[in-house]
Design a protein around this motif. Structure first.
Motif, PDB file in Angstrom:
ATOM      1  N   HIS A 130       0.850  -1.201   0.000  1.00 21.31           N
ATOM      2  CA  HIS A 130       0.000   0.000   0.000  1.00 21.31           C
ATOM      3  C   HIS A 130       0.888   1.254   0.000  1.00 21.31           C
ATOM      4  CE1 HIS A 130      -2.953   2.949   1.031  1.00 21.31           C
ATOM      5  NE2 HIS A 130      -3.902   2.075   1.309  1.00 21.31           N
ATOM      6  N   GLU A 179       0.557   4.290   0.848  1.00 19.69           N
ATOM      7  CA  GLU A 179       0.592   5.095   2.081  1.00 19.69           C
ATOM      8  C   GLU A 179       1.480   4.439   3.136  1.00 19.69           C
ATOM      9  OE1 GLU A 179      -3.039   6.321   3.926  1.00 19.69           O
ATOM     10  OE2 GLU A 179      -3.675   7.520   2.216  1.00 19.69           O
ATOM     11  N   GLU A 209       4.984   5.328   2.360  1.00 13.24           N
ATOM     12  CA  GLU A 209       5.271   6.708   2.784  1.00 13.24           C
ATOM     13  C   GLU A 209       5.526   6.785   4.283  1.00 13.24           C
ATOM     14  OE1 GLU A 209       2.518   9.883   1.630  1.00 13.24           O
ATOM     15  OE2 GLU A 209       1.960   8.670  -0.096  1.00 13.24           O
ATOM     16  N   ILE A 256     -11.116   2.758  -6.695  1.00 10.52           N
ATOM     17  CA  ILE A 256     -10.157   3.837  -6.446  1.00 10.52           C
ATOM     18  C   ILE A 256      -9.206   3.920  -7.634  1.00 10.52           C
ATOM     19  CG2 ILE A 256      -8.247   4.526  -4.948  1.00 10.52           C
ATOM     20  CD1 ILE A 256      -9.911   2.904  -2.734  1.00 10.52           C
ATOM     21  N   TRP A 270      -3.940   7.948  -8.467  1.00 10.55           N
ATOM     22  CA  TRP A 270      -3.734   8.668  -7.208  1.00 10.55           C
ATOM     23  C   TRP A 270      -2.368   8.323  -6.605  1.00 10.55           C
ATOM     24  CZ3 TRP A 270      -8.671   8.374  -3.622  1.00 10.55           C
ATOM     25  CH2 TRP A 270      -9.711   9.109  -4.220  1.00 10.55           C
ATOM     26  N   PHE A 271      -1.988   7.066  -6.785  1.00 10.33           N
ATOM     27  CA  PHE A 271      -0.760   6.581  -6.148  1.00 10.33           C
ATOM     28  C   PHE A 271       0.380   6.404  -7.151  1.00 10.33           C
ATOM     29  CE2 PHE A 271      -4.499   4.824  -3.983  1.00 10.33           C
ATOM     30  CZ  PHE A 271      -4.352   5.405  -2.747  1.00 10.33           C
ATOM     31  N   TYR A 294     -11.312   7.015   1.179  1.00  6.14           N
ATOM     32  CA  TYR A 294     -10.971   7.358  -0.205  1.00  6.14           C
ATOM     33  C   TYR A 294     -12.206   7.746  -1.015  1.00  6.14           C
ATOM     34  CZ  TYR A 294      -6.215   5.489   0.492  1.00  6.14           C
ATOM     35  OH  TYR A 294      -4.933   5.263   0.928  1.00  6.14           O
ATOM     36  N   SER A 349       5.839  14.352   1.433  1.00  3.95           N
ATOM     37  CA  SER A 349       4.645  13.793   2.061  1.00  3.95           C
ATOM     38  C   SER A 349       4.699  13.843   3.585  1.00  3.95           C
ATOM     39  CB  SER A 349       4.443  12.351   1.561  1.00  3.95           C
ATOM     40  OG  SER A 349       4.074  11.502   2.607  1.00  3.95           O
ATOM     41  N   ASN A 350       5.794  13.374   4.154  1.00  2.99           N
ATOM     42  CA  ASN A 350       5.947  13.337   5.624  1.00  2.99           C
ATOM     43  C   ASN A 350       4.828  12.591   6.321  1.00  2.99           C
ATOM     44  OD1 ASN A 350       8.225  15.018   5.388  1.00  2.99           O
ATOM     45  ND2 ASN A 350       6.905  16.820   5.362  1.00  2.99           N
ATOM     46  N   ARG A 351       4.152  11.722   5.617  1.00  2.00           N
ATOM     47  CA  ARG A 351       2.981  11.051   6.179  1.00  2.00           C
ATOM     48  C   ARG A 351       3.340  10.259   7.431  1.00  2.00           C
ATOM     49  NH1 ARG A 351      -2.103   9.426   5.042  1.00  2.00           N
ATOM     50  NH2 ARG A 351      -2.276  10.247   2.926  1.00  2.00           N
ATOM     51  N   LYS A 404       0.576   8.667   9.292  1.00  2.00           N
ATOM     52  CA  LYS A 404      -0.535   7.767   9.605  1.00  2.00           C
ATOM     53  C   LYS A 404      -1.393   7.571   8.365  1.00  2.00           C
ATOM     54  CE  LYS A 404      -4.114   6.946  13.021  1.00  2.00           C
ATOM     55  NZ  LYS A 404      -4.866   6.186  11.997  1.00  2.00           N
ATOM     56  N   ASN A 405      -2.084   6.438   8.307  1.00  2.00           N
ATOM     57  CA  ASN A 405      -2.990   6.194   7.198  1.00  2.00           C
ATOM     58  C   ASN A 405      -4.153   7.181   7.207  1.00  2.00           C
ATOM     59  OD1 ASN A 405      -2.506   2.711   7.705  1.00  2.00           O
ATOM     60  ND2 ASN A 405      -1.746   3.898   5.999  1.00  2.00           N
ATOM     61  N   PHE A 406      -4.592   7.512   6.029  1.00  2.00           N
ATOM     62  CA  PHE A 406      -5.818   8.280   5.839  1.00  2.00           C
ATOM     63  C   PHE A 406      -5.760   9.637   6.543  1.00  2.00           C
ATOM     64  CE2 PHE A 406      -6.922   3.633   5.876  1.00  2.00           C
ATOM     65  CZ  PHE A 406      -6.866   3.491   4.502  1.00  2.00           C
TER      66      PHE A 406
END
Lengths: 449, 484
Positions: free
Chosen positions: A162, A164, A167, A412, A416-417, B101, B317-319, B321-323
Motif C-alpha cells: 500500500h 501510504e 510513505e 479507487i 492517485w498513487f 478514499y 509527504s511526511n505522512r 498515519k494512514n488516511f
C-alpha cells in the motif's frame, strides 16, 4: 455548564479555604501580558439541541450515503453485528484509563488477553501485542524492530505494498541511520519478482517486508519468500491490510513468516472516514523483548486466583525512556477490545464463512465482468477480495464519474498513487455486497460507452 | 452482581455454537480461483460461542472495570475528565461513516469537521497551523520533532541534540530517539522549574530544541517560558511545548504567545474524548509559521466554497498515519469545544486548577509537598515520613471505591502521588477523596500491615507482576500445550 459541577458558592468557599480572593490569582505564574486573552473570536456555546442541529446540517454536506460502494485499499466495509456496538460501547469499557491499577481493570485486561490470543491464532504466530495505531505505523514499527533486532542497516521493501504504508515507513526511518530499498513487482502478474528479490538480499539485509494479499489484491508466495530470506539469515515480514484474509488464506505462521504487521479494521471497526483503526503486530516469540506496544499477561493474585496485568513494561518508554523499544503510550486499546468482541461473535465458522464469501463475490465479479469488452481484469490469478480493473477506452476519472452518476463508487483510481497508471482502478468486494449489487455494477459498467 | 473473573471464552467454546447470523451463500464454491495449497484448513482452538454467552461474558467483564463514569479518577497528567454522552451520540451517526478514499465532493461535511477543529485549535493556541493526523500524544511528539528536524535540515543546520527537563514524561526522550536525536536531561531547580541559566549552560549550536511540558509534570507553570523561548531562538534552537497538560490553561494563555514553535495536544485528555482503556487517542500538532510547510499530509484546504485535500506538502509527504487520522475522535473533540464555547472554555481551566489547589490545601497538613511553587491543574505529594509506601495507599484507595492517583511519577519525587482532579468533579467528590486519604493515612499509622495488604474488596487482590513478567503467559493455549 453541565460538565462543571462546582457552584459559584462552592467556588467561593474553596477560594476561601485556599486563601485567595480570585481564581485568577492561581495563574499568576503565567506572564500577565500573555494571559487572560480576549475570547471574542471563539464561537458561542451551543445547547445540546443546537449541537444536534448543527451536526445534522454538517452531515447533510456528506452525500456519500446511498451510494453502492466498492472502495477498499486498506479500509474495508464489513457487516458489524449489533452485539459489537452494544457491548463495546458500555461505559465500563469506553471510559477507563490504561489499566495501571489491575485490581479494578480485570474486565479490560482479560478482554485484551483474549484478543491477543485470537490474533495469535489467526496469524498463526506465537504472540500478538495488544494494539498499535494502525496498519501503516505497524509496518513502520515492524521494520524498525527487525532492523534493531538484527543489528543490520538495510531493509528491503516490496514495491506493491500500500503506497501510504510505504510513505509512513519512509517518514519513520528518515532520520534513523538505515537504508531502505524498493523491490519492484512484475507488472504482468502484480506479484513480486522473486528472482529480483533474491539478488537484492545481502549480508546487511535485516529483512524484507511485503504485503499479502498485496495492494492489488494478489496473494504472494509467502512460503518461498520466507525460505529465501531465511537462507540468507534475514527476516520475513508480512503486512496484512485485510485482516479477514487470515481466516481464508494460509496464515503467515504456516509460511514461516517472522513478523506480521497490519490493519485489523475489518474486525468490527466502522470505516469512520479512516480512523480510529487497529494496528497489530504478531511475531515469533524470539522478538518478544524488543516488541513495541503493550502486552497483557496472565498471573495470580495474592490469594492464588487467576488475574491479568500489563507486563514486560521494562521495554516501554515510561521505564526505559530514551532506551525504550518504542515511544508508544496511548494506543488503540478500545479498538482491540472491540475487535475481540467481533471475533468472538463471528466465531470460527462465521469468520471462515464470510472470509470465503469475500473471495467468492470477487470471483463472481471477475467472471461476469469478463463478458464485457470495455474493461479487463488485470491480474486474474491468485486474487483475494480486490482486483485491478483496466478501463479500455478513455481515462478512469471519466469512467468513475459516469458510474458515480448512477450512484456507484466503483473503485479507487490507481493514478492517485502511481501517476503512470492512467486507466486502472482498484475494486473491492466484501460480504456486504449481494449478488444483485455485483450484477448492478457489472451492468452499469457495460452501459458505459 | 458477579465480581468473579469469567472463565476464558476459549474454555466455554463448543463446536456447533454460533454467535452471528449469516446470509445464505449466493455464489457457488467452485468459483474459487485459489489453489488448495493457498487456503487455510483450520483456525485451531478459535472460539465458538452463542450470542447469549458472549453477552454474559462481556457483561461480567464490564463488572470488573472501574471507569470515569463510575467515579473519581484523579490520575495525574492523564486528565481523566468526564466524557460527554452527546459526543458519543453524534460521533456514532452513520452520516460520517464514509470510506476515507471517497471522492471529496461527497464528504464535504467530514472535511468541514476537520478544518473547523483545526481552526478552533489555532485560535486557542496561537499556532499557525495544525495537523490532526497523529493518533496519540507520543505520535504527535514524533511528528512535531520530525517537523523540527525537517525545518533545520532544510536550513542546512544538522543539529543533533534535544534537551529535556528531568521531570518529563518518558515519551519525550523515547520520541526524540526515534527521530534520530540524542537527548540530554537537564535539571529543574528546587522550585521544580527550569531556570534560564541552567538552560544556557546546556545550550550550544548542536541543540535542535528544548522539549518541555508546560505546566510541567509537577503541575507547576514554567514561568521563565518566555525568556526560555527567547534564549533558544537566539541560539537557533526551537521550543517544543508538550501540551499534555493544556487543561491547566486552555482559554487562559496560548502556547504560541509564550514562544512555542511546536506543540501537540491530546484530544483524549483536554478535549474530553474517552480513553477506552488506553486509546484511541488523537495528538494534533500545531506549528509556528515557518514550519507549516513541513507538516505531514493529508492537508485540508478551503478554496472558495469547497474543501480540498492535498497529498503533497511543499517539502514532501511526511505522512505519519494512514488516511486522515482518528476522525471519530476528532469529531468528538469538536462537539465538546462547540458546547463549551467562549462562555465556558476558561471556566474549565479555572475549575480544574481550583480543584487541584483545594486538594493541595486540604492534604498539605498530612502529606509532604516537595515543591512549594504554585500548583496549576495537579498537585504532587511525596511519601516522605509515611509508614507505608505510595503503592500501599493507592491500593487502599481502591477499597474505598475510588481510583488512585498516578504513582511514582514524576521520577524526581520520591514515592510521588500525582493528583489531578480535573474540572468535572464536584466539591462533594473532592471532600470524599480528601476524607478517604486522611482516613488511610491514619490507618497506616495505626496498622501499617493492614494497609500494606490492601486491597481487600476488589475482584482480585494484589497481582504478582514479577510472576507475570517471568512466566510470560501472553495468550491462552489448550491445557496440554500451555507454555510460552
Amino acid at each position: 455548564m453541565r460538565y462543571l459541577p462546582l457552584t459559584e458558592t462552592e467556588r467561593e468557599e474553596m477560594r476561601k479555604t485556599i486563601g485567595i480572593k480570585e481564581t485568577k490569582e492561581l495563574f499568576s505564574d503565567i506572564p500577565k501580558d500573555k494571559s487572560y486573552f480576549s475570547l471574542a473570536d471563539l464561537p458561542s456555546a451551543l445547547s445540546e439541541s443546537e449541537l444536534l442541529e448543527k451536526f445534522k446540517e454538517i452531515g447533510r454536506k456528506n452525500i456519500f450515503p446511498g451510494f453502492l460502494s466498492f472502495l477498499g485499499a486498506g479500509a474495508y466495509q464489513h457487516f458489524i453485528p449489533e452485539l459489537v456496538n452494544f457491548l463495546s460501547n458500555k461505559s465500563e469499557f469506553l471510559t477507563p484509563y490504561t489499566p495501571y491499577q489491575p485490581e479494578v481493570s480485570q474486565g479490560s485486561l482479560q478482554g485484551m488477553f483474549e484478543y491477543q490470543t485470537m490474533m495469535a491464532q489467526l496469524t498463526g504466530m506465537d504472540i500478538a501485542n495488544s494494539s498499535l495505531y494502525d496498519g501503516g505505523t505497524a509496518a513502520a514499527e515492524g521494520i524498525v524492530l527487525a532492523l534493531k533486532k538484527s543489528k543490520k542497516q538495510h531493509i528491503l521493501i516490496a514495491g506493491n505494498i500500500h503506497p501510504e504504508y510505504i510513505e509512513i515507513m519512509q517518514t519513520y526511518i528518515k532520520y534513523l541511520d538505515y537504508k531502505m530499498d524498493l523491490v519492484p513487482f512484475d507488472p504482468q502478474s502484480g506479484k513480486l519478482k522473486l528472482a529480483e528479490l533474491e539478488g537484492k538480499i545481502d549480508q546487511d539485509t535485516a529483512g524484507f517486508i511485503f504485503q499479502s494479499p498485496n495492494f492489488f489484491g494478489v496473494v504472494e508466495e509467502g512460503k518461498q519468500i520466507s525460505a529465501m530470506l531465511h537462507s540468507k539469515n534475514s527476516y520475513s515480514i508480512q503486512i496484512v491490510t485485510e485482516a479477514l484474509s487470515l481466516a481464508f488464506l494460509v496464515p503467515p505462521g504456516e509460511n514461516d513468516v517472522d513478523l506480521v504487521v497490519g490493519e485489523a479494521q475489518s474486525f468490527g471497526l466502522s470505516l469512520g472516514f479512516g480512523g480510529p483503526y487497529l494496528g497489530f503486530i504478531a511475531a515469533k516469540s524470539e522478538f518478544l523483548r524488543q516488541m513495541p506496544g503493550r502486552f497483557v499477561g496472565q498471573t495470580l493474585d495474592s490469594k492464588g486466583n487467576r488475574g491479568y496485568v500489563l507486563t514486560l513494561s521494562t521495554r516501554e518508554q515510561h521505564i526505559k525512556r530514551e532506551r525504550a523499544t518504542s515511544n508508544i503510550c496511548t494506543n488503540e486499546a478500545w479498538c482491540a477490545f472491540r475487535a475481540g468482541i467481533y471475533l468472538a461473535t463471528m466465531g470460527k465458522k462465521g469468520l471462515q464463512s464470510i472470509a470465503k464469501t469475500n473471495h467468492l463475490n470477487t470471483a463472481y465479479f471477475v467472471k461476469e465482468v469478463s463478458k464485457l469488452n470495455n474493461v479487463k481484469v488485470k491480474y486474474q490469478k491468485d486474487y483475494y477480495n480486490e482486483v485491478v480493473l483496466e478501463v479500455q477506452n478513455g481515462k478512469t476519472d471519466d469512467f468513475l464519474k459516469k458510474l458515480e452518476a448512477k450512484k456507484i463508487l466503483a473503485g479507487i483510481p490507481l493514478h492517485w498513487f502511481y501517476p503512470d497508471q492512467k486507466n486502472t482502478i482498484l475494486v473491492n468486494f466484501t460480504e456486504i455486497h449481494r449478488k444483485k449489487d455485483i450484477d448492478q455494477l457489472v451492468q452499469a459498467i457495460g452501459e458505459i460507452k | 452482581m458477579n465480581k468473579q473473573l469469567p472463565e476464558l471464552m476459549f474454555l466455554k467454546s463448543r463446536d456447533g455454537k454460533e454467535g452471528c447470523s449469516l446470509s445464505a451463500p449466493e455464489i457457488a464454491d467452485d468459483l474459487c480461483v485459489l489453489a488448495a495449497d493457498k487456503l487455510r484448513k483450520d483456525i485451531a482452538d478459535f472460539p465458538q460461542l452463542s450470542e447469549v454467552e458472549i453477552v454474559r461474558h462481556y457483561t461480567n467483564l464490564a463488572h470488573l472495570n472501574y471507569s470515569v463514569d463510575a467515579g473519581f479518577y484523579p490520575l495525574g497528567s492523564c486528565t481523566m475528565k468526564y466524557n460527554p454522552k452527546i459526543n458519543e451520540k453524534i460521533a456514532n451517526q452513520p452520516e460520517w461513516n464514509a470510506h476515507p478514499y471517497s471522492p471529496i465532493h461527497l464528504v464535504q461535511g467530514n472535511l468541514e469537521i476537520m478544518k473547523s477543529l483545526e481552526e478552533l485549535l489555532m485560535k486557542i493556541t496561537a499556532m499557525a497551523a495544525f495537523t490532526l493526523t497523529p493518533a496519540a500524544g507520543a505520535h504527535g511528539e514524533l511528528t512535531g520533532l520530525r517537523v523540527i528536524r525537517d525545518y533545520l535540515t532544510d536550513k542546512g543546520d544538522a543539529r543533533k541534540i534535544v534537551l529535556i527537563p528531568d521531570s518529563a514524561h518518558g515519551t519525550n526522550p523515547a520520541s526524540s530517539v526515534l527521530c534520530g536525536y540524542q537527548t540530554k536531561e537537564i535539571p529543574s531547580n528546587e522550585n521544580g522549574i527550569l531556570e534560564v541559566e541552567t538552560l544556557k549552560k546546556h545550550l550550544d549550536k548542536d541543540v535542535a530544541a528544548l522539549m518541555i511540558t508546560n505546566p510541567n509534570t509537577l503541575g507547576i507553570f514554567e514561568k521563565n517560558i518566555v525568556e526560555i523561548a527567547r534564549v533558544l531562538h537566539e541560539n537557533g534552537s526551537l521550543l517544543y511545548m508538550d501540551g499534555a497538560n493544556m487543561n491547566a490553561f486552555m482559554g487562559i494563555a496560548k502556547p504560541g504567545d509564550l514562544g512555542a514553535d511546536v506543540i501537540h495536544l491530546n484530544l483524549h485528555k483536554t478535549f474530553a474524548t474517552p480513553h477506552g482503556g488506553g486509546g484511541p487517542g488523537s495528538g494534533p500538532v500545531g506549528v509556528a509559521k515557518d514550519l507549516v510547510k513541513f507538516l505531514p499530509v493529508p492537508i485540508i484546504t478551503h478554496e472558495g466554497k469547497e474543501y480540498k485535500v492535498r497529498y503533497h506538502n511543499e517539502s514532501g509527504s511526511n505522512r505519519v498515519k494512514n488516511f486522515y487520522g482518528n476522525f471519530l475522535v476528532i469529531i468528538r473533540a469538536l462537539v465538546y469545544l462547540l458546547e463549551l464555547g467562549k462562555e465556558n472554555i476558561r471556566q474549565v481551566a479555572e475549575d480544574a486548577v481550583l480543584n487541584a489547589n483545594y486538594i493541595r490545601k486540604k492534604l498539605e497538613p498530612y502529606l509532604d509537598l516537595p515543591y512549594k511553587s504554585k500548583s496549576l491543574h495537579e498537585v504532587i505529594f511525596s511519601d516522605k515520613g509515611l509508614t507505608v509506601k505510595t503503592l500501599d495507599i493507592a491500593k487502599r484507595i481502591l477499597d474505598y471505591g475510588m481510583h488512585p492517583f498516578t504513582i511514582y511519577f514524576p521520577l524526581i519525587v520520591h514515592g510521588a502521588m500525582m493528583i489531578e482532579p480535573t474540572e468535572t468533579e464536584s466539591k462533594e467528590t473532592l471532600d470524599q477523596f480528601i476524607d478517604i486519604m486522611i482516613k488511610i493515612l491514619d490507618e497506616a499509622k495505626k496498622d501499617p500491615a493492614f494497609v500494606q495488604g490492601a486491597p481487600y474488596s476488589t475482584p482480585v487482590t494484589r497481582l504478582d507482576e514479577v510472576m507475570a513478567a517471568k512466566q510470560l503467559i501472553l495468550r491462552w493455549k489448550p491445557a496440554a500445550t500451555q507454555t510460552n
